[in-house]
Every structure is written in C-alpha cells, then in structure tokens.
Design a protein around this motif. Structure first.
Motif, PDB file in Angstrom:
ATOM      1  N   LYS A  13       0.820  -1.221   0.000  1.00 54.55           N
ATOM      2  CA  LYS A  13       0.000   0.000   0.000  1.00 54.55           C
ATOM      3  C   LYS A  13       0.855   1.274   0.000  1.00 54.55           C
ATOM      4  O   LYS A  13       0.501   2.261  -0.642  1.00 54.55           O
ATOM      5  CB  LYS A  13      -0.937  -0.007   1.199  1.00 54.55           C
ATOM      6  N   ALA A  14       1.981   1.251   0.665  1.00 57.07           N
ATOM      7  CA  ALA A  14       2.843   2.437   0.739  1.00 57.07           C
ATOM      8  C   ALA A  14       3.395   2.855  -0.619  1.00 57.07           C
ATOM      9  O   ALA A  14       3.822   3.995  -0.798  1.00 57.07           O
ATOM     10  CB  ALA A  14       3.995   2.184   1.706  1.00 57.07           C
ATOM     11  N   TYR A  15       3.386   1.957  -1.602  1.00 60.38           N
ATOM     12  CA  TYR A  15       3.961   2.250  -2.918  1.00 60.38           C
ATOM     13  C   TYR A  15       2.904   2.403  -4.014  1.00 60.38           C
ATOM     14  O   TYR A  15       3.254   2.596  -5.172  1.00 60.38           O
ATOM     15  CB  TYR A  15       4.945   1.146  -3.312  1.00 60.38           C
ATOM     16  N   GLU A  16       1.642   2.327  -3.675  1.00 58.86           N
ATOM     17  CA  GLU A  16       0.590   2.359  -4.691  1.00 58.86           C
ATOM     18  C   GLU A  16       0.604   3.611  -5.553  1.00 58.86           C
ATOM     19  O   GLU A  16       0.198   3.570  -6.703  1.00 58.86           O
ATOM     20  CB  GLU A  16      -0.781   2.184  -4.041  1.00 58.86           C
ATOM     21  N   ASN A  17       1.063   4.729  -5.019  1.00 55.65           N
ATOM     22  CA  ASN A  17       1.074   5.976  -5.785  1.00 55.65           C
ATOM     23  C   ASN A  17       2.484   6.405  -6.192  1.00 55.65           C
ATOM     24  O   ASN A  17       2.706   7.553  -6.559  1.00 55.65           O
ATOM     25  CB  ASN A  17       0.389   7.089  -4.987  1.00 55.65           C
ATOM     26  N   SER A  18       3.421   5.482  -6.152  1.00 51.30           N
ATOM     27  CA  SER A  18       4.811   5.775  -6.508  1.00 51.30           C
ATOM     28  C   SER A  18       5.003   5.758  -8.016  1.00 51.30           C
ATOM     29  O   SER A  18       4.220   5.140  -8.751  1.00 51.30           O
ATOM     30  CB  SER A  18       5.736   4.733  -5.873  1.00 51.30           C
ATOM     31  N   THR A  19       6.066   6.396  -8.459  1.00 54.13           N
ATOM     32  CA  THR A  19       6.409   6.358  -9.877  1.00 54.13           C
ATOM     33  C   THR A  19       6.994   4.984 -10.209  1.00 54.13           C
ATOM     34  O   THR A  19       7.408   4.235  -9.315  1.00 54.13           O
ATOM     35  CB  THR A  19       7.459   7.428 -10.224  1.00 54.13           C
ATOM     36  N   LEU A  20       7.052   4.678 -11.483  1.00 58.30           N
ATOM     37  CA  LEU A  20       7.629   3.409 -11.910  1.00 58.30           C
ATOM     38  C   LEU A  20       9.081   3.299 -11.455  1.00 58.30           C
ATOM     39  O   LEU A  20       9.497   2.257 -10.941  1.00 58.30           O
ATOM     40  CB  LEU A  20       7.535   3.261 -13.437  1.00 58.30           C
ATOM     41  N   ASP A  21       9.848   4.372 -11.586  1.00 59.02           N
ATOM     42  CA  ASP A  21      11.245   4.339 -11.171  1.00 59.02           C
ATOM     43  C   ASP A  21      11.370   4.091  -9.668  1.00 59.02           C
ATOM     44  O   ASP A  21      12.250   3.353  -9.228  1.00 59.02           O
ATOM     45  CB  ASP A  21      11.968   5.620 -11.568  1.00 59.02           C
ATOM     46  N   GLU A  22      10.492   4.702  -8.876  1.00 65.27           N
ATOM     47  CA  GLU A  22      10.509   4.476  -7.433  1.00 65.27           C
ATOM     48  C   GLU A  22      10.213   3.018  -7.101  1.00 65.27           C
ATOM     49  O   GLU A  22      10.863   2.424  -6.236  1.00 65.27           O
ATOM     50  CB  GLU A  22       9.497   5.385  -6.734  1.00 65.27           C
ATOM     51  N   VAL A  23       9.239   2.432  -7.790  1.00 63.98           N
ATOM     52  CA  VAL A  23       8.880   1.033  -7.547  1.00 63.98           C
ATOM     53  C   VAL A  23      10.033   0.124  -7.962  1.00 63.98           C
ATOM     54  O   VAL A  23      10.405  -0.796  -7.228  1.00 63.98           O
ATOM     55  CB  VAL A  23       7.580   0.653  -8.273  1.00 63.98           C
ATOM     56  N   LEU A  24      10.622   0.363  -9.122  1.00 59.37           N
ATOM     57  CA  LEU A  24      11.718  -0.482  -9.586  1.00 59.37           C
ATOM     58  C   LEU A  24      12.943  -0.396  -8.683  1.00 59.37           C
ATOM     59  O   LEU A  24      13.712  -1.345  -8.581  1.00 59.37           O
ATOM     60  CB  LEU A  24      12.103  -0.118 -11.022  1.00 59.37           C
ATOM     61  N   SER A  25      13.114   0.721  -8.001  1.00 58.79           N
ATOM     62  CA  SER A  25      14.248   0.910  -7.097  1.00 58.79           C
ATOM     63  C   SER A  25      13.962   0.411  -5.681  1.00 58.79           C
ATOM     64  O   SER A  25      14.861   0.372  -4.845  1.00 58.79           O
ATOM     65  CB  SER A  25      14.631   2.392  -7.042  1.00 58.79           C
ATOM     66  N   ALA A  26      12.739   0.011  -5.431  1.00 55.05           N
ATOM     67  CA  ALA A  26      12.327  -0.438  -4.101  1.00 55.05           C
ATOM     68  C   ALA A  26      12.697  -1.908  -3.883  1.00 55.05           C
ATOM     69  O   ALA A  26      12.933  -2.648  -4.833  1.00 55.05           O
ATOM     70  CB  ALA A  26      10.825  -0.248  -3.949  1.00 55.05           C
ATOM     71  N   PRO A  27      12.741  -2.340  -2.624  1.00 53.03           N
ATOM     72  CA  PRO A  27      13.058  -3.741  -2.343  1.00 53.03           C
ATOM     73  C   PRO A  27      11.935  -4.672  -2.819  1.00 53.03           C
ATOM     74  O   PRO A  27      10.785  -4.236  -2.969  1.00 53.03           O
ATOM     75  CB  PRO A  27      13.191  -3.777  -0.821  1.00 53.03           C
ATOM     76  N   PRO A  28      12.255  -5.933  -3.049  1.00 55.18           N
ATOM     77  CA  PRO A  28      11.243  -6.889  -3.507  1.00 55.18           C
ATOM     78  C   PRO A  28      10.010  -6.959  -2.606  1.00 55.18           C
ATOM     79  O   PRO A  28       8.899  -7.209  -3.086  1.00 55.18           O
ATOM     80  CB  PRO A  28      11.988  -8.229  -3.527  1.00 55.18           C
ATOM     81  N   SER A  29      10.173  -6.695  -1.309  1.00 60.87           N
ATOM     82  CA  SER A  29       9.024  -6.751  -0.403  1.00 60.87           C
ATOM     83  C   SER A  29       7.974  -5.697  -0.711  1.00 60.87           C
ATOM     84  O   SER A  29       6.890  -5.706  -0.133  1.00 60.87           O
ATOM     85  CB  SER A  29       9.483  -6.626   1.056  1.00 60.87           C
ATOM     86  N   THR A  30       8.273  -4.805  -1.641  1.00 60.60           N
ATOM     87  CA  THR A  30       7.280  -3.845  -2.120  1.00 60.60           C
ATOM     88  C   THR A  30       6.152  -4.573  -2.851  1.00 60.60           C
ATOM     89  O   THR A  30       5.027  -4.093  -2.903  1.00 60.60           O
ATOM     90  CB  THR A  30       7.954  -2.823  -3.055  1.00 60.60           C
ATOM     91  N   LEU A  31       6.463  -5.731  -3.405  1.00 57.50           N
ATOM     92  CA  LEU A  31       5.453  -6.542  -4.073  1.00 57.50           C
ATOM     93  C   LEU A  31       4.588  -7.223  -3.021  1.00 57.50           C
ATOM     94  O   LEU A  31       5.100  -7.816  -2.069  1.00 57.50           O
ATOM     95  CB  LEU A  31       6.104  -7.600  -4.977  1.00 57.50           C
ATOM     96  N   ALA A  32       3.291  -7.130  -3.177  1.00 58.31           N
ATOM     97  CA  ALA A  32       2.373  -7.736  -2.222  1.00 58.31           C
ATOM     98  C   ALA A  32       2.665  -9.225  -2.104  1.00 58.31           C
ATOM     99  O   ALA A  32       2.853  -9.911  -3.107  1.00 58.31           O
ATOM    100  CB  ALA A  32       0.930  -7.513  -2.670  1.00 58.31           C
ATOM    101  N   GLY A  33       2.750  -9.695  -0.873  1.00 58.40           N
ATOM    102  CA  GLY A  33       2.999 -11.108  -0.630  1.00 58.40           C
ATOM    103  C   GLY A  33       4.433 -11.426  -0.276  1.00 58.40           C
ATOM    104  O   GLY A  33       4.722 -12.511   0.224  1.00 58.40           O
ATOM    105  N   LEU A  34       5.349 -10.491  -0.544  1.00 58.03           N
ATOM    106  CA  LEU A  34       6.743 -10.694  -0.167  1.00 58.03           C
ATOM    107  C   LEU A  34       7.030  -9.911   1.110  1.00 58.03           C
ATOM    108  O   LEU A  34       6.439  -8.861   1.353  1.00 58.03           O
ATOM    109  CB  LEU A  34       7.695 -10.256  -1.280  1.00 58.03           C
ATOM    110  N   THR A  35       7.940 -10.434   1.914  1.00 60.38           N
ATOM    111  CA  THR A  35       8.266  -9.819   3.193  1.00 60.38           C
ATOM    112  C   THR A  35       9.748  -9.440   3.246  1.00 60.38           C
ATOM    113  O   THR A  35      10.506  -9.734   2.315  1.00 60.38           O
ATOM    114  CB  THR A  35       7.987 -10.805   4.350  1.00 60.38           C
ATOM    115  N   GLU A  36      10.135  -8.836   4.343  1.00 58.93           N
ATOM    116  CA  GLU A  36      11.543  -8.489   4.529  1.00 58.93           C
ATOM    117  C   GLU A  36      12.406  -9.749   4.567  1.00 58.93           C
ATOM    118  O   GLU A  36      13.577  -9.708   4.184  1.00 58.93           O
ATOM    119  CB  GLU A  36      11.725  -7.650   5.788  1.00 58.93           C
ATOM    120  N   LYS A  37      11.875 -10.858   5.004  1.00 57.98           N
ATOM    121  CA  LYS A  37      12.616 -12.126   4.988  1.00 57.98           C
ATOM    122  C   LYS A  37      12.942 -12.511   3.540  1.00 57.98           C
ATOM    123  O   LYS A  37      14.040 -12.975   3.239  1.00 57.98           O
ATOM    124  CB  LYS A  37      11.802 -13.228   5.679  1.00 57.98           C
ATOM    125  N   HIS A  38      11.994 -12.296   2.628  1.00 61.28           N
ATOM    126  CA  HIS A  38      12.251 -12.552   1.209  1.00 61.28           C
ATOM    127  C   HIS A  38      13.351 -11.620   0.698  1.00 61.28           C
ATOM    128  O   HIS A  38      14.199 -12.041  -0.095  1.00 61.28           O
ATOM    129  CB  HIS A  38      10.970 -12.369   0.379  1.00 61.28           C
TER     130      HIS A  38
END
Length: 73
Positions: A13-38
């Motif tokens: 939810k924290a990234y829903e309004n981010s730009t594509l570049d912001e999302v691509l630069s974010a950690p994988p846990s930005t994807l729903a279902g992945l956690t910091e452990k991933h």
C-alpha cells in the motif's frame, strides 16, 4: 507519452502511488505477498530491488518458459 497501469493489489500500500522508477528501485518486499525475509533471501542472490528481480536471468528464463508452456501443446 505517459502510460498508466493499475497495479491494484500487486504492490504494498505504501507504494501504490509511486512512480515506476521508485517502484523499480524499491526492495522486492514492495510486491504484495513478499516480506523483509524474502528481501534477505533474495539479497543472497544479488537481488536487492524489483529491477534486479525482474532482470535476473534465472527469473526471466523461468517466466519465458511458463509463458511458452501455454503456447506449446
């Protein structure tokens, strides 16, 4: 040209309004279902961002194989 796509529940939810570049630069846990452990596990493979995940040759090959499986029969 601006392109807009609805990712709905695909992102944290924290990234829903981010730009594509912001999302691509974010950690994988930005994807729903992945956690910091991933994030930790993937970092062991050199994958620290969504960009790294999407461009990883093993994940890319697996994605192509899955896509082809629906076309070959």
């Amino acid at each position: 040209m601006a392109v807009s796509i609805e990712l709905g529940k695909a992102l944290d939810k924290a990234y829903e309004n981010s730009t594509l570049d912001e999302v691509l630069s974010a950690p994988p846990s930005t994807l729903a279902g992945l956690t910091e452990k991933h994030d930790e596990l993937l970092a062991g493979m050199g994958i620290k961002t969504i960009r790294d995940l999407g461009s990883n040759k093993y994940f890319a090959t697996a994605g192509v194989l899955v896509a082809l499986s629906g076309k070959v029969g």
